[in-house]
Design a protein around this motif. Structure first.
Motif, short mmCIF file in Angstrom:
data_model
loop_
_atom_site.label_atom_id
_atom_site.label_comp_id
_atom_site.label_asym_id
_atom_site.label_seq_id
_atom_site.Cartn_x
_atom_site.Cartn_y
_atom_site.Cartn_z
N PHE A 24 0.89 -1.22 -0.08
CA PHE A 24 0.03 0.11 0.04
C PHE A 24 0.88 1.24 0.05
O PHE A 24 1.95 1.28 0.61
CB PHE A 24 -0.95 0.09 1.18
N ASP A 25 0.30 2.31 -0.57
CA ASP A 25 0.99 3.47 -0.43
C ASP A 25 0.15 4.63 0.54
O ASP A 25 -1.05 3.96 0.93
CB ASP A 25 1.29 4.45 -1.71
N LEU A 26 0.61 5.62 0.89
CA LEU A 26 -0.05 6.34 1.79
C LEU A 26 -1.58 6.88 1.42
O LEU A 26 -2.43 7.16 2.13
CB LEU A 26 0.66 7.75 2.28
N GLU A 27 -1.66 7.14 -0.06
CA GLU A 27 -3.02 7.56 -0.63
C GLU A 27 -4.12 6.49 -0.30
O GLU A 27 -5.16 6.79 -0.36
CB GLU A 27 -2.77 7.95 -2.23
N GLN A 28 -3.49 5.29 -0.53
CA GLN A 28 -4.58 4.08 -0.49
C GLN A 28 -4.84 3.87 1.01
O GLN A 28 -5.99 3.75 1.16
CB GLN A 28 -3.87 2.81 -1.17
N VAL A 29 -3.97 4.06 1.82
CA VAL A 29 -4.28 4.08 3.23
C VAL A 29 -5.39 4.87 3.49
O VAL A 29 -6.24 4.94 4.42
CB VAL A 29 -3.00 3.79 4.21
N ALA A 30 -5.04 6.14 3.29
CA ALA A 30 -5.86 7.58 3.34
C ALA A 30 -7.34 7.18 2.91
O ALA A 30 -8.24 7.42 3.71
CB ALA A 30 -5.15 8.66 2.81
N ALA A 31 -7.54 6.57 1.75
CA ALA A 31 -8.59 6.40 1.18
C ALA A 31 -9.63 5.39 1.85
O ALA A 31 -10.72 5.34 2.07
CB ALA A 31 -8.49 5.89 -0.15
N GLU A 32 -8.90 4.31 2.39
CA GLU A 32 -9.23 3.18 3.09
C GLU A 32 -9.86 3.55 4.49
O GLU A 32 -11.01 3.08 5.22
CB GLU A 32 -8.62 1.91 3.34
N THR A 33 -9.03 4.27 5.23
CA THR A 33 -9.17 4.84 6.64
C THR A 33 -9.92 5.94 6.81
O THR A 33 -10.01 6.17 8.18
CB THR A 33 -7.97 4.46 7.51
#
Length: 282
Positions: A30-39
């Motif tokens: 994961f990158d930070l953008e994906q983690v931000a979108a999921e969380t």
């Protein structure tokens, strides 16, 4: 005291919270953008957590809650991460550079000024006047001054029925444009083969036009309600009005036009049945 020492030694062997979360994220791909979108956590807060800068977060509660959600997303033990975050926060409280400044009552620089006090008094007077005006006009309308003209002398005016507005024509095709209405919205557009057309964080007001030659374009985002959609310059319904993650949703002109349009509510007035005339008895 001995229990706190054992906990600190255990965390020293496993590394800091930020390092563990970053390693788990990279291992999961994961990158930070994906983690931000999921969380639903802003990227700047994720960066502060990975750097161990919990003081940059709004409060200790945010530090614990964000770290728990981050750990759940990357597959780490939530309870262990929470205990380690609290231990690191306790270590930060001992550092005078990161401890919050205490309020001293005798400090004249921290006492509200005279202008602020007068402003509070004026706001209170305006609030009381507004409450009195609302009460006198809504709950007791007869207490006001009498009208200058007699209402009985006024003839009732017959209002002409306004013609009903013609419904807007439905779009038939044209370029599909997505306009973002919120800050920091992550989105990915791709075609039917999985090829990425666009992926990244869109700022408020950013637009993306679906390429005309894209075969079966689709979308994935955690904020479907943040985008207004137009087809050929005409607005169509949003993908969703609730907070959810949508994926593999077709966004070509034909699919968007075929989406159901919410029908306007129609108020119906029921008339009371007429009372039958009494029948005379001989």
């Amino acid at each position: 005291m001995e229990q706190d020492t054992s906990v600190e030694e255990q965390f020293a062997h496993t590394g800091r919270v930020g390092d563990r979360l970053r390693a788990a994220r990279e291992k999961a791909g994961f990158d930070l953008e994906q983690v931000a979108a999921e969380t639903r956590i802003p990227i700047r807060h994720l960066q502060s957590i990975e750097a161990g800068q919990f003081g940059a977060l709004p409060s200790r509660t945010y530090a614990v809650g964000f770290s728990r959600t981050y750990a759940r997303t990357v597959g780490l033990d939530e309870r262990e991460i929470i205990d380690q975050v609290r231990a690191e926060l306790a270590e930060g409280d001992l550092d005078p550079r990161t401890s919050p400044a205490r309020f001293e009552p005798g400090d004249p620089a921290r006492v509200p000024g005279r202008g602020l006090a007068w402003f509070a008094v004026l706001a209170g007077i305006i609030l009381v006047a507004g409450i009195y005006a609302f009460y006198s006009t809504y709950f007791a309308p007869g207490l006001g001054p009498a009208p200058l003209r007699d209402p009985a002398e006024e003839k009732p005016a017959t209002a002409a029925a306004a013609p009903a507005a013609a419904p807007a024509a439905a779009p038939t095709g044209g370029p599909v444009v997505f306009t973002n209405e919120m800050d920091g919205t992550w989105v990915r557009f791709y075609d039917g083969t999985g090829k990425t057309l666009f992926e990244g964080i869109m700022a408020k007001g950013d637009k993306f036009t679906i390429p005309a030659d894209a075969a079966n374009p689709q979308i994935r985002t955690g904020r479907p309600y943040a985008f207004t959609i137009t087809v050929g310059g005409r607005a169509v319904p949003k993908l969703s009005e609730v907070d959810e993650v949508v994926s593999n949703v077709p966004v070509d002109a034909a699919a968007l036009i075929a989406r159901p349009v919410p029908s306007p509510s129609v108020s119906t007035t029921l008339s009371a049945p007429a009372t039958p005339a009494p029948v005379a008895t001989p």
